[in-house]
Write a protein that holds these residues in place. Structure first.
Motif, mmCIF file in Angstrom:
data_model
loop_
_atom_site.group_PDB
_atom_site.id
_atom_site.type_symbol
_atom_site.label_atom_id
_atom_site.label_comp_id
_atom_site.label_asym_id
_atom_site.label_seq_id
_atom_site.Cartn_x
_atom_site.Cartn_y
_atom_site.Cartn_z
ATOM 1 N N CYS A 79 30.708 6.908 36.856
ATOM 2 C CA CYS A 79 31.312 8.127 36.324
ATOM 3 C C CYS A 79 30.313 8.867 35.431
ATOM 4 O O CYS A 79 30.243 10.102 35.460
ATOM 5 C CB CYS A 79 32.578 7.786 35.550
ATOM 6 N N CYS B 20 29.012 12.641 36.115
ATOM 7 C CA CYS B 20 29.076 13.693 35.098
ATOM 8 C C CYS B 20 27.713 14.333 34.861
ATOM 9 O O CYS B 20 27.616 15.550 34.677
ATOM 10 C CB CYS B 20 29.644 13.138 33.803
ATOM 11 N N PHE C 103 30.614 18.024 30.712
ATOM 12 C CA PHE C 103 30.190 16.948 31.611
ATOM 13 C C PHE C 103 29.146 16.057 30.941
ATOM 14 O O PHE C 103 29.161 14.837 31.099
ATOM 15 C CB PHE C 103 29.655 17.509 32.930
#
Length: 129
Positions: free
Chosen positions: A13, A17, A35
């Protein structure tokens, strides 16, 4: 086993991002900072090396250090983000003239993103960028 899977998912993840943040640097509709903040949080949990890499980056390291230490952003950064959001969404909504459903969807998305930015606490950094 569950711990390894969780670690892998959070680490993945983080990289997702980072990729979305890089794309957001070139696309006016996608934000970069949220992000990168998410990536910073993911790497804080899983990889001190990549966490430090983001904090020491010459382009985004200063604002990320400020966020990491104080959970605040500079007023100038906040204003720039709001201006870019308004311009990008205004342009996109204008391009979709006649498609009321899509325009409303973009308007709601813009309102959510603007609300997020407005809720960020402000403070000037105590170090040089």
């Amino acid at each position: 086993m569950k711990k390894r899977i969780k670690h892998f998912l959070i680490f993945s993840c983080g990289w997702l991002c980072v990729i979305l943040g890089i794309i957001g640097a070139f696309l006016p509709v996608m934000p970069t900072t949220p992000f990168m903040i998410l990536a910073l949080g993911c790497f804080a949990e899983t990889s001190p090396r990549f966490h430090a890499m983001l904090l020491n980056n010459r382009w985004i390291g200063g604002p990320l250090k400020q966020w990491d230490q104080t959970k605040t952003v500079r007023r100038r950064t906040k204003i720039q983000a709001l201006i870019m959001l308004i311009i990008a969404f205004g342009f996109s909504i204008t391009l979709l003239w006649g498609h009321i459903e899509l325009q409303l969807m973009l308007l709601v998305l813009a309102a959510v993103m603007i609300g997020f930015v407005l809720r960020l606490k402000e403070a000037e950094p105590k170090y040089e960028d």
